[in-house]
Design an enzyme around this catalytic site. Structure first.
Site, PDB file in Angstrom:
ATOM      1  N   LYS A 183      -5.485  -3.935   4.632  1.00 12.14           N
ATOM      2  CA  LYS A 183      -4.054  -3.608   4.561  1.00 12.14           C
ATOM      3  C   LYS A 183      -3.188  -4.595   5.366  1.00 12.14           C
ATOM      4  O   LYS A 183      -3.702  -5.368   6.184  1.00 12.14           O
ATOM      5  CB  LYS A 183      -3.855  -2.173   5.053  1.00 12.14           C
ATOM      6  CG  LYS A 183      -4.552  -1.130   4.178  1.00 12.14           C
ATOM      7  CD  LYS A 183      -4.159   0.285   4.598  1.00 12.14           C
ATOM      8  CE  LYS A 183      -4.850   1.321   3.730  1.00 12.14           C
ATOM      9  NZ  LYS A 183      -4.378   2.697   4.039  1.00 12.14           N
ATOM     10  N   TYR A 200      -1.333   4.789  -5.500  1.00 12.47           N
ATOM     11  CA  TYR A 200      -1.312   5.983  -4.654  1.00 12.47           C
ATOM     12  C   TYR A 200      -0.643   7.173  -5.353  1.00 12.47           C
ATOM     13  O   TYR A 200      -0.133   8.069  -4.676  1.00 12.47           O
ATOM     14  CB  TYR A 200      -0.591   5.665  -3.346  1.00 12.47           C
ATOM     15  CG  TYR A 200      -1.442   4.897  -2.351  1.00 12.47           C
ATOM     16  CD1 TYR A 200      -2.631   5.434  -1.855  1.00 12.47           C
ATOM     17  CD2 TYR A 200      -1.053   3.648  -1.883  1.00 12.47           C
ATOM     18  CE1 TYR A 200      -3.410   4.747  -0.931  1.00 12.47           C
ATOM     19  CE2 TYR A 200      -1.822   2.949  -0.955  1.00 12.47           C
ATOM     20  CZ  TYR A 200      -3.002   3.512  -0.488  1.00 12.47           C
ATOM     21  OH  TYR A 200      -3.775   2.844   0.433  1.00 12.47           O
ATOM     22  N   ASN A 246      -3.612   1.857   8.992  1.00 17.81           N
ATOM     23  CA  ASN A 246      -5.017   2.103   9.333  1.00 17.81           C
ATOM     24  C   ASN A 246      -5.976   1.046   8.774  1.00 17.81           C
ATOM     25  O   ASN A 246      -7.154   1.308   8.578  1.00 17.81           O
ATOM     26  CB  ASN A 246      -5.418   3.530   8.939  1.00 17.81           C
ATOM     27  CG  ASN A 246      -5.394   3.765   7.444  1.00 17.81           C
ATOM     28  OD1 ASN A 246      -4.932   2.912   6.686  1.00 17.81           O
ATOM     29  ND2 ASN A 246      -5.903   4.906   7.014  1.00 17.81           N
ATOM     30  N   HIS A 278      -8.510   0.513   3.200  1.00 15.31           N
ATOM     31  CA  HIS A 278      -8.654   1.613   2.241  1.00 15.31           C
ATOM     32  C   HIS A 278     -10.005   1.478   1.570  1.00 15.31           C
ATOM     33  O   HIS A 278     -10.449   0.366   1.292  1.00 15.31           O
ATOM     34  CB  HIS A 278      -7.560   1.529   1.147  1.00 15.31           C
ATOM     35  CG  HIS A 278      -7.863   2.395  -0.041  1.00 15.31           C
ATOM     36  ND1 HIS A 278      -7.541   3.721  -0.088  1.00 15.31           N
ATOM     37  CD2 HIS A 278      -8.533   2.129  -1.196  1.00 15.31           C
ATOM     38  CE1 HIS A 278      -7.978   4.233  -1.231  1.00 15.31           C
ATOM     39  NE2 HIS A 278      -8.586   3.290  -1.923  1.00 15.31           N
ATOM     40  N   GLU A 310      -9.740   2.273  -9.555  1.00 15.21           N
ATOM     41  CA  GLU A 310      -9.088   1.368  -8.599  1.00 15.21           C
ATOM     42  C   GLU A 310      -9.536  -0.079  -8.825  1.00 15.21           C
ATOM     43  O   GLU A 310      -8.711  -1.005  -8.791  1.00 15.21           O
ATOM     44  CB  GLU A 310      -9.390   1.833  -7.172  1.00 15.21           C
ATOM     45  CG  GLU A 310      -8.701   3.152  -6.830  1.00 15.21           C
ATOM     46  CD  GLU A 310      -9.089   3.738  -5.480  1.00 15.21           C
ATOM     47  OE1 GLU A 310      -8.599   4.829  -5.151  1.00 15.21           O
ATOM     48  OE2 GLU A 310      -9.875   3.100  -4.739  1.00 15.21           O
TER      49      GLU A 310
HETATM   50  P1  CMP Z   1      -5.870   5.458   2.390  1.00 11.89           P
HETATM   51  O1  CMP Z   1      -7.335   5.600   2.530  1.00 11.89           O
HETATM   52  O2  CMP Z   1      -5.351   4.153   1.941  1.00 11.89           O
HETATM   53  O3  CMP Z   1      -5.330   6.588   1.395  1.00 11.89           O
HETATM   54  C1  CMP Z   1      -4.060   7.182   1.509  1.00 11.89           C
HETATM   55  C2  CMP Z   1      -3.319   6.697   2.713  1.00 11.89           C
HETATM   56  O4  CMP Z   1      -2.200   7.464   3.084  1.00 11.89           O
HETATM   57  C3  CMP Z   1      -4.229   6.758   3.911  1.00 11.89           C
HETATM   58  O5  CMP Z   1      -5.204   5.780   3.818  1.00 11.89           O
HETATM   59  C4  CMP Z   1      -3.255   6.617   5.061  1.00 11.89           C
HETATM   60  O6  CMP Z   1      -3.002   5.269   5.394  1.00 11.89           O
HETATM   61  C5  CMP Z   1      -1.998   7.222   4.465  1.00 11.89           C
HETATM   62  N1  CMP Z   1      -1.719   8.490   5.127  1.00 11.89           N
HETATM   63  C6  CMP Z   1      -2.430   9.602   5.073  1.00 11.89           C
HETATM   64  N2  CMP Z   1      -1.852  10.563   5.823  1.00 11.89           N
HETATM   65  C7  CMP Z   1      -0.738  10.010   6.357  1.00 11.89           C
HETATM   66  C8  CMP Z   1       0.274  10.483   7.213  1.00 11.89           C
HETATM   67  N3  CMP Z   1       0.244  11.745   7.674  1.00 11.89           N
HETATM   68  N4  CMP Z   1       1.251   9.645   7.552  1.00 11.89           N
HETATM   69  C9  CMP Z   1       1.290   8.370   7.064  1.00 11.89           C
HETATM   70  N5  CMP Z   1       0.336   7.859   6.236  1.00 11.89           N
HETATM   71  C10 CMP Z   1      -0.664   8.676   5.898  1.00 11.89           C
END
Ligand code: CMP
Length: 140
Positions: A11, A51, A114, A117, A128
């Protein structure tokens, strides 16, 4: 265990800190093989499609904004039980809850930023991968 493919995104928070190689090193150390990889700037439309299951969630707008804020590296990872294995080495979505030694514990800044993914099921992995790669792009 069966050989599988999963879809990964490094990311924008990770590419901004020049961590592509460090993340790839952790992926390869785990035994997974990077069989396709491309650095791209994804569009708002691509992020919204990717998403779409989260469209009704309160963080959807923030998530799309973040994923389009800088370059990402989209990847296909291959190996025994690749979907589960990658989720294990990524660690929990919230880095505060991620196990020591995982990618998110090591690099992630927050639940949103984070770092990586990974697909959560075989069905989602196939969808995906197909959003970003065609068969000829993947060399196992
Ligand atoms: P990812 O695995 O990419 O799939 C969905 C993403 O939404 C997740 O990682 C997080 O980065 C994001 N996400 C999930 N919960 C939250 C939250 N409470 N606030 C902001 N981002 C979120």
């Amino acid at each position: 265990m069966a050989t599988e493919r999963t879809f990964s995104i490094i990311k924008p928070d990770a590419t901004a800190r020049n961590l592509t190689g460090a993340v790839n090193s952790m992926i390869e150390q785990s035994g997974l093989r990077i069989v396709a990889q491309r650095r791209v700037r994804i569009t708002r439309e691509q992020a919204e499609t990717f998403y779409s299951v989260h469209r009704e969630r309160p963080f959807f707008g923030e998530l799309v904004q973040f994923m389009t804020s800088g370059p990402v590296v989209v990847q296909v990872l291959q190996g025994d039980g690749a979907i589960t294995k990658y989720r294990e080495i990524m660690g929990a979505t919230d880095p505060a809850k991620a196990a020591n030694g995982t990618i998110r514990k090591t690099f992630a800044r927050s639940m949103g930023e984070n770092s990586v993914h990974g697909s959560d099921s075989a069905e989602n992995a196939a969808a995906e991968i197909a959003q970003f790669f065609s068969g000829n792009d993947i060399v196992g």
